[in-house]
Scaffold this motif. Structure first.
Motif, mmCIF file in Angstrom:
data_model
loop_
_atom_site.group_PDB
_atom_site.id
_atom_site.type_symbol
_atom_site.label_atom_id
_atom_site.label_comp_id
_atom_site.label_asym_id
_atom_site.label_seq_id
_atom_site.Cartn_x
_atom_site.Cartn_y
_atom_site.Cartn_z
ATOM 1 N N LEU A 263 0.827 -1.200 0.000
ATOM 2 C CA LEU A 263 0.000 0.000 0.000
ATOM 3 C C LEU A 263 0.867 1.258 0.000
ATOM 4 N N GLY A 264 1.952 1.231 0.777
ATOM 5 C CA GLY A 264 2.824 2.386 0.841
ATOM 6 C C GLY A 264 3.527 2.680 -0.466
ATOM 7 N N GLU A 265 3.899 1.644 -1.216
ATOM 8 C CA GLU A 265 4.617 1.816 -2.482
ATOM 9 C C GLU A 265 3.699 2.209 -3.631
ATOM 10 N N ALA A 266 2.423 1.928 -3.505
ATOM 11 C CA ALA A 266 1.490 2.133 -4.619
ATOM 12 C C ALA A 266 1.241 3.614 -4.872
ATOM 13 N N ARG A 267 1.131 3.952 -6.156
ATOM 14 C CA ARG A 267 0.681 5.289 -6.529
ATOM 15 C C ARG A 267 -0.816 5.282 -6.828
ATOM 16 N N SER B 278 -7.536 -0.192 14.007
ATOM 17 C CA SER B 278 -6.299 -0.394 14.770
ATOM 18 C C SER B 278 -5.082 -0.562 13.871
ATOM 19 N N SER B 279 -5.222 -0.199 12.580
ATOM 20 C CA SER B 279 -4.131 -0.388 11.628
ATOM 21 C C SER B 279 -3.569 0.960 11.177
ATOM 22 N N LEU B 280 -2.517 0.884 10.364
ATOM 23 C CA LEU B 280 -1.919 2.080 9.774
ATOM 24 C C LEU B 280 -2.511 2.414 8.408
ATOM 25 N N VAL B 281 -3.541 1.680 7.991
ATOM 26 C CA VAL B 281 -4.140 1.925 6.673
ATOM 27 C C VAL B 281 -4.642 3.357 6.530
ATOM 28 N N PRO B 282 -5.445 3.889 7.468
ATOM 29 C CA PRO B 282 -5.927 5.269 7.294
ATOM 30 C C PRO B 282 -4.801 6.290 7.169
ATOM 31 N N SER B 283 -3.744 6.152 7.977
ATOM 32 C CA SER B 283 -2.654 7.122 7.918
ATOM 33 C C SER B 283 -1.873 7.004 6.615
ATOM 34 N N LEU B 284 -1.714 5.791 6.084
ATOM 35 C CA LEU B 284 -1.036 5.618 4.800
ATOM 36 C C LEU B 284 -1.833 6.251 3.668
ATOM 37 N N LEU B 285 -3.151 6.088 3.708
ATOM 38 C CA LEU B 285 -3.999 6.692 2.682
ATOM 39 C C LEU B 285 -3.952 8.212 2.774
ATOM 40 N N ALA B 286 -3.992 8.730 3.992
ATOM 41 C CA ALA B 286 -3.924 10.175 4.170
ATOM 42 C C ALA B 286 -2.587 10.722 3.695
ATOM 43 N N GLU B 287 -1.507 10.004 3.965
ATOM 44 C CA GLU B 287 -0.184 10.444 3.519
ATOM 45 C C GLU B 287 -0.090 10.478 2.001
ATOM 46 N N LYS B 288 -0.752 9.518 1.361
ATOM 47 C CA LYS B 288 -0.769 9.496 -0.107
ATOM 48 C C LYS B 288 -1.448 10.748 -0.644
ATOM 49 N N LEU B 289 -2.476 11.203 0.038
ATOM 50 C CA LEU B 289 -3.194 12.400 -0.403
ATOM 51 C C LEU B 289 -2.441 13.686 -0.058
ATOM 52 N N ARG B 290 -1.424 13.563 0.801
ATOM 53 C CA ARG B 290 -0.622 14.742 1.148
ATOM 54 C C ARG B 290 0.643 14.849 0.308
ATOM 55 N N SER B 291 1.252 13.705 0.027
ATOM 56 C CA SER B 291 2.542 13.735 -0.664
ATOM 57 C C SER B 291 2.465 13.356 -2.134
ATOM 58 N N GLY B 292 1.401 12.680 -2.546
ATOM 59 C CA GLY B 292 1.259 12.303 -3.948
ATOM 60 C C GLY B 292 0.759 10.884 -4.121
ATOM 61 N N GLY B 293 -0.283 10.726 -4.911
ATOM 62 C CA GLY B 293 -0.866 9.416 -5.145
ATOM 63 C C GLY B 293 -2.346 9.544 -5.429
ATOM 64 N N CYS B 294 -2.932 8.446 -5.845
ATOM 65 C CA CYS B 294 -4.346 8.433 -6.209
ATOM 66 C C CYS B 294 -5.058 7.376 -5.385
ATOM 67 N N VAL B 295 -6.053 7.798 -4.620
ATOM 68 C CA VAL B 295 -6.879 6.888 -3.826
ATOM 69 C C VAL B 295 -8.244 6.816 -4.489
ATOM 70 N N VAL B 296 -8.619 5.616 -4.940
ATOM 71 C CA VAL B 296 -9.900 5.402 -5.618
ATOM 72 C C VAL B 296 -10.742 4.475 -4.763
ATOM 73 N N LEU C 188 -11.149 11.102 5.337
ATOM 74 C CA LEU C 188 -10.130 11.435 4.341
ATOM 75 C C LEU C 188 -10.557 12.626 3.484
ATOM 76 N N LEU C 189 -11.852 12.911 3.450
ATOM 77 C CA LEU C 189 -12.315 14.086 2.712
ATOM 78 C C LEU C 189 -11.769 15.377 3.320
ATOM 79 N N ALA C 190 -11.341 15.324 4.571
ATOM 80 C CA ALA C 190 -10.761 16.505 5.200
ATOM 81 C C ALA C 190 -9.508 16.951 4.457
#
Length: 437
Positions: free
Chosen positions: A91-95, A113-131, A165-167
């Motif tokens: 998930l972290g490597e994916a664009r 209880s996972s890091l999934v939400p923070s990884l998705l949020a980081e993608k929206l901050r640093s670069g990437g596409c969440v669909v 994540l809409l925030a």
């Protein structure tokens, strides 16, 4: 290379032909291929056929979109540490991070209880596409709708805390996919099966300042965080709703992200006319008020299209009509073409993760046309040149079914031909036929 920051909401149809163009366009923005892309399987991780759903989605991206996707598998919070860390690495490597059908409540519970939400949020901050589509899309807002619990179990309508994540796009909203659903027929299944009465009963329970962002089926809302814009793609509309009042943004519309929040504020105050005017000025006139919501309700859901409520069923109806017209006018090639085009349409939907009876209904329509072809061949007489177009069409359908492993359909075609006096012989070079006797 600078990777754009994109958050994409799909109302449904995420693995159907209707969204192929959107997936391709999004991937093209993420740099030269190969673009690292993942499927997050958590929303349907509880289902016994989870592996099959994942495989169909992977095949859809490979064959229809032209993109290899790996599964970032996290079906349960009880996964062992190796499976969990493998998922996080992928998930972290994916664009391109994609997730779709299943249960929003189940997904939220596993991700909590996972890091999934923070990884998705980081993608929206640093670069990437969440669909995120369908069930996964429900989790994106500040509040989430427990769809299964309300519609299937009968629990009282309520909201759950969402991933928010809409925030990252500056929006305080609850996402409702399947917004224009019409499967209920004689009862209201709009708003992801909630209906107007139940949505209205809990709309006031949203967190302060939050509004509803509705996305129709086979429709996408592309939020470009770099450009600060929201674009509507696909077949339907995106709806901004507050305090029972709505404004629809038509497909092809692009507006500033800030206008979505402004629309919600104006609707909440009851300034529906002002809200529409502001959006018209920004987008050239595609925004329209949803009459039923602004006026306070309607006996017929807006956009209701009866049985032809899906692109697949609409296509089946078109090909059936074309077939009947061709038969009535004696245009044999056109009748054959209608059957082949319906078969081609079904092939395009074969990787869809849609969990309804639509594919079965379209396949039933195809089988009825096959039967009609056989009847026409039988009544046409003995001359080979008269029956040949019908028989060749049936053999082509049978060949496709054999190639795709649909053996029951292939056998059904052969048995029908045999019943009509047609002998079929399979050779290494293909299938041949002749009239019995």
């Amino acid at each position: 290379m600078t990777v754009p920051r994109l958050l994409v909401i799909m109302g449904s149809g995420e693995t159907s032909p209707t969204m192929v163009k959107t997936h391709r366009q999004l991937l093209a923005r993420l740099g030269p291929p190969p673009v690292p892309a993942v499927l997050l399987d958590t929303p349907f991780g509880f289902q016994e056929n989870a592996s099959d759903i994942s495989q169909r989605a992977v095949e859809y991206f490979r064959h229809s979109v032209g993109q290899d996707v790996v599964v970032a598998s996290y079906r349960s919070a009880g996964a062992d540490v190796l499976a969990y860390e493998t998922m996080l690495a992928r998930l972290g490597e994916a664009r391109y991070a994609f997730s779709g059908p299943g249960s929003p409540t189940y997904a939220l519970r596993q991700w909590a209880s996972s890091l999934v939400p923070s990884l998705l949020a980081e993608k929206l901050r640093s670069g990437g596409c969440v669909v995120f589509a369908s069930a996964a899309a429900v989790t994106l807002g500040v509040a989430a709708l427990p769809v299964y619990e309300i519609y299937k179990v009968g629990e009282d309508p309520r909201w759950l805390p969402g991933l928010d994540l809409l925030a990252e796009a500056g929006l305080r909203a609850a996402v409702i996919p399947h917004y224009n659903n019409a499967e209920g027929g004689n009862h209201d299944t709009r708003y992801c099966y909630l209906g107007e009465r139940r949505l209205r009963s809990i709309e006031g329970q949203l967190p302060e300042g939050a509004f509803v962002l509705g996305v129709d089926e086979h429709t996408g809302c592309v939020l470009d965080l770099d450009e600060g814009s929201a674009s509507v793609v696909g077949l339907g509309t995106v709806t901004v709703r507050a305090q029972g009042r709505s404004v629809q943004l038509q497909s092809g519309t692009t507006v500033p992200l800030t206008h979505l929040a402004k629309l919600a504020e104006q609707l909440a105050r009851g300034d529906a006319g002002e809200a529409v005017g502001a959006e018209d000025a920004a987008a050239g006139g595609p925004a329209v008020p949803e009459a039923a919501s602004v006026a306070g309700g309607s006996s017929q859901p807006p956009g209701h299209r009866g049985d032809a409520a899906s692109p697949l069923l609409e296509s089946a109806a078109r090909q059936q009509a074309a077939f009947e017209e061709a038969v009535a006018s004696g245009a044999v090639p056109d009748a054959v073409r209608a059957v082949l085009e319906l078969d081609q349409e079904l092939e395009g939907w074969s990787w869809d993760t849609l969990q309804s009876d639509e594919r079965d209904r379209a396949r039933s329509a195809l089988r009825s046309l096959i039967v009609r072809l056989g009847e026409l061949a039988e009544t046409g007489g003995d001359p080979r040149d008269l029956v040949a177009p019908y028989v060749e069409a049936l053999l082509e359908l049978r060949g496709r079914a054999r190639e795709e492993g649909r053996w029951d359909e292939a056998d059904a075609v052969r048995e029908h031909l045999v019943a009509l006096g047609i002998e079929v012989r399979d050779t290494p070079q293909g299938s041949t036929w002749q009239r019995a006797g």
